[in-house]
Design a protein around this motif. Structure first.
Motif, short mmCIF file in Angstrom:
data_model
loop_
_atom_site.label_atom_id
_atom_site.label_comp_id
_atom_site.label_asym_id
_atom_site.label_seq_id
_atom_site.Cartn_x
_atom_site.Cartn_y
_atom_site.Cartn_z
N ALA A 1 0.81 -1.22 0.00
CA ALA A 1 0.00 0.00 0.00
C ALA A 1 0.85 1.27 0.00
O ALA A 1 0.36 2.35 -0.35
CB ALA A 1 -0.93 0.00 1.21
N MET A 2 2.11 1.17 0.40
CA MET A 2 3.01 2.33 0.35
C MET A 2 3.83 2.34 -0.94
O MET A 2 4.62 3.26 -1.16
CB MET A 2 4.00 2.32 1.53
N GLY A 3 3.72 1.30 -1.75
CA GLY A 3 4.57 1.21 -2.94
C GLY A 3 6.00 0.84 -2.59
O GLY A 3 6.94 1.23 -3.30
N ALA A 4 6.18 0.08 -1.51
CA ALA A 4 7.54 -0.26 -1.06
C ALA A 4 7.93 -1.67 -1.50
O ALA A 4 7.08 -2.54 -1.63
CB ALA A 4 7.61 -0.15 0.47
N THR A 5 9.22 -1.86 -1.70
CA THR A 5 9.78 -3.18 -2.02
C THR A 5 10.15 -3.88 -0.71
O THR A 5 10.92 -3.34 0.08
CB THR A 5 11.06 -3.02 -2.86
N MET B 1 4.58 -9.30 13.90
CA MET B 1 5.61 -9.30 12.89
C MET B 1 5.79 -7.88 12.39
O MET B 1 4.82 -7.17 12.14
CB MET B 1 5.24 -10.24 11.75
N GLN B 2 7.05 -7.48 12.27
CA GLN B 2 7.33 -6.19 11.65
C GLN B 2 7.98 -6.44 10.30
O GLN B 2 8.88 -7.26 10.17
CB GLN B 2 8.25 -5.33 12.53
N VAL B 3 7.50 -5.72 9.30
CA VAL B 3 8.10 -5.79 7.98
C VAL B 3 8.82 -4.49 7.68
O VAL B 3 8.49 -3.43 8.23
CB VAL B 3 7.04 -6.05 6.88
N HIS B 4 9.84 -4.60 6.83
CA HIS B 4 10.68 -3.46 6.47
C HIS B 4 10.86 -3.49 4.96
O HIS B 4 11.17 -4.55 4.40
CB HIS B 4 12.06 -3.57 7.12
N GLY B 5 10.69 -2.35 4.32
CA GLY B 5 10.88 -2.29 2.87
C GLY B 5 11.49 -0.96 2.47
O GLY B 5 11.72 -0.08 3.31
N PHE B 6 11.75 -0.83 1.19
CA PHE B 6 12.40 0.39 0.67
C PHE B 6 11.47 1.09 -0.31
O PHE B 6 10.80 0.44 -1.11
CB PHE B 6 13.68 0.05 -0.08
N VAL B 7 11.50 2.39 -0.27
CA VAL B 7 10.76 3.17 -1.26
C VAL B 7 11.63 4.38 -1.64
O VAL B 7 12.27 4.97 -0.76
CB VAL B 7 9.37 3.56 -0.71
N PRO B 8 11.73 4.69 -2.93
CA PRO B 8 12.58 5.83 -3.31
C PRO B 8 12.12 7.10 -2.57
O PRO B 8 10.92 7.29 -2.33
CB PRO B 8 12.34 5.97 -4.82
N GLU B 9 13.07 7.94 -2.22
CA GLU B 9 12.74 9.15 -1.44
C GLU B 9 11.58 9.93 -2.07
O GLU B 9 11.56 10.17 -3.28
CB GLU B 9 13.97 10.07 -1.36
N ASP B 10 10.64 10.33 -1.21
CA ASP B 10 9.49 11.15 -1.62
C ASP B 10 8.59 10.48 -2.65
O ASP B 10 7.86 11.18 -3.36
CB ASP B 10 9.97 12.51 -2.18
N ARG B 11 8.64 9.18 -2.78
CA ARG B 11 7.82 8.51 -3.77
C ARG B 11 6.79 7.55 -3.15
O ARG B 11 6.10 6.83 -3.87
CB ARG B 11 8.71 7.73 -4.75
N ALA B 12 6.69 7.53 -1.82
CA ALA B 12 5.75 6.60 -1.18
C ALA B 12 4.31 6.98 -1.50
O ALA B 12 3.98 8.16 -1.69
CB ALA B 12 5.97 6.61 0.33
N LEU B 13 3.46 5.97 -1.57
CA LEU B 13 2.02 6.16 -1.75
C LEU B 13 1.39 6.38 -0.38
O LEU B 13 1.33 5.45 0.43
CB LEU B 13 1.41 4.90 -2.36
N CYS B 14 0.93 7.60 -0.13
CA CYS B 14 0.34 7.89 1.19
C CYS B 14 -1.18 7.95 1.09
O CYS B 14 -1.76 7.85 0.02
CB CYS B 14 0.91 9.19 1.73
N ARG C 1 3.08 3.42 -8.03
CA ARG C 1 3.87 4.56 -7.54
C ARG C 1 3.81 5.75 -8.47
O ARG C 1 3.89 6.90 -8.03
CB ARG C 1 5.33 4.15 -7.32
N ASN C 2 3.70 5.48 -9.77
CA ASN C 2 3.67 6.59 -10.73
C ASN C 2 2.26 7.05 -11.06
O ASN C 2 2.08 7.97 -11.85
CB ASN C 2 4.35 6.17 -12.04
#
Lengths: 319, 319
Positions: free
Chosen positions: A78-82, A132-145, A203-204
């Motif tokens: 939902a955030m567009g994170a990998t 459970m905690q998950v961790h992912g990466f999203v390009p700076e300022d590109r997250a889906l909020c 994301r786009n």
């Protein structure tokens, strides 16, 4: 912590595939040590599952393992994170090896699919509670909020709505379905598919996004509140599965689509000029309404007449 | 999730100080969005507390809130990491506002002290189980791991040992202490102080480090195993508090120092040539033994004679 805990983590949770290059230290020290790539933000989400609340008693350990990770991955989607890493806190009443084996296999099957490494955990004796905690990466300022929806944007959902909620009712004996439909609905409840690829594609395109864990009305409500807007939905456009349609009335299918949780599909909004890009999504999506400046949520039926929410007894969600 | 959960997070956990510049998005979306500074690794640790297992029934909510964060900060301290963020998963049987207020105030008092921002959480209805993940930064390749101890290194501990374990026994009515001592021991059990500043100071000095959550013998054992070494400890050198000495026999104080958990002091090893640097630590430390090539743990008494572990019934820890 007793030695048994140490062995248990070693046996069922440590040193499993995948192993990622960005994990400097995984399970086995006071902390995991991790590297976030330059130019990316770290997205994290923690979720907790309690037996009898988030999954019915008697749910298979494989399904519980799958779902424990899936709900977090759905937040990353939902955030567009990998997805990258997960940590597990497992409170269990006793050391039940077949249960642990099943839980571990359900968890790691999904982890492998999305290249998620389990980097840390804590196992304690107590009531069955899984965090459970998950961790992912999203390009700076590109997250889906949730906060980017604008009047005029279309409102979309991925997949079908209400299946998991109906699946729970079937498990509980509150609804009856034929065997094929019951199996399908149960699978939708037990094995939600996080929409990772879709989230990345959006994301786009999307102006706001959320995953549907608490029901469309509640979760779209979070977008409306965060964005300071309202919406009208066309209830006849709600995507529902054949199994759901076979099992309940039209009104009931609308109620389930609006209020049942646990589907873990995505709900997102798209500005009109970007709607054409949706054809490139990895899965099909359905336009169910549009964002409006006027606050609150309105429902229209197939004849564009107000759909009386009271009829289904869920007026209370509109507050 | 019910609306009550949303309000509860808003009221007790969201938007609290401190607010950090590296938090792009805190509580309030599907994920928190965080920035790890360039040149640093992310250190993470998740811990779970269960009532009746990790704190006795009747523990004040303030103490539970404090301890929930303190145990994680202690793991960061043991890695030499600077604390940054925390996430909370809270399973509670009912919405008890005074309890939540107390828990929140205990948690945020400690969070403020170490500039830790709560960036995400999940609150669910269930048995009382608290999971907290902490996140900190450590310069690349500078973390204090368990695996660096070498024969000849001195073994040190910070603070005093066994207080929390004796505090638990006093609470449980299994030991009796005078009021001053009982108060002190209870405070050591309920309000452990994570040794953050000491951990940071040790980054240039220690060869290995761990926090003492499960007792000196078990936790030093992790260093020995990870480093492939053994050790001899001088039991007469174990630092114990006046309150502990007032309350139990010498043998019992040694047993507590070796096996009682929950002190959250640091145990670390230092090469001889760097021992002088320990004078600059923010707190005093005690040399209790040395690392040796021969595996396993040996204990010597004040006369350098083998201290018979069997006498105290804890031979089983040596395996």
């Amino acid at each position: 912590m007793p030695l048994t805990e140490f062995n248990l983590i070693e046996r069922y949770f440590a040193h499993k595939d995948p192993r990622r290059d960005d994990v400097v230290m995984g399970v086995g020290d006071d902390c995991a040590l991790l590297k976030v790539p330059a130019g990316f933000e770290l997205a994290v989400s923690i979720d907790t599952l309690v037996e009898g609340v988030h999954f019915p008693e008697g749910t298979s350990p494989e399904a519980i393992g799958h779902k424990s990770l899936a709900v977090g991955l759905s937040d990353l989607a939902a955030m567009g994170a990998t997805p990258a890493w997960a940590t597990l806190s497992l409170s269990i009443p006793e050391i039940d090896e077949p249960w642990l084996q099943g839980f571990s296999s359900g968890l790691f099957a999904l982890a492998k699919k999305y290249q998620v490494q389990l980097v840390g955990g804590d196992t304690v004796r107590g009531p069955l509670v899984i965090s459970m905690q998950v961790h992912g990466f999203v390009p700076e300022d590109r997250a889906l909020c949730r906060s980017g929806a604008k009047p005029g944007d279309g409102i979309y959902v991925i997949g079908t709505l209400g299946d998991a909620g109906l699946g729970l009712r079937v498990v509980q004996g509150k609804s009856s379905a034929n065997k094929n439909d019951a199996d399908y609905l149960r699978k939708r409840l037990d094995y939600p598919s996080p929409r990772i690829e879709t989230g990345l594609s959006l994301r786009n395109t999307a102006s706001a996004c959320i995953d549907i864990s608490d029901g469309l009305a509640a979760d779209l409500g979070h977008i409306l509140k965060a964005s300071g807007v309202g919406a009208t939905l066309q209830v006849d456009q709600f995507p529902v599965s054949d199994s759901l349609r076979n099992t309940v009335s039209l009104d009931e299918s609308i109620r389930l689509a609006l209020t049942a949780g646990d589907d873990y599909e995505l709900c997102f909004t798209v500005p009109m000029e970007r709607e054409a890009a949706l054809e490139e999504l990895p899965v099909s999506c359905t336009r169910i309404g549009s964002i409006e400046a006027q606050s609150d949520l309105r429902l229209l039926d197939a004849n564009n007449l107000p759909y009386p929410m009271e009829r289904n007894g869920f007026d209370h969600f509109r507050k």
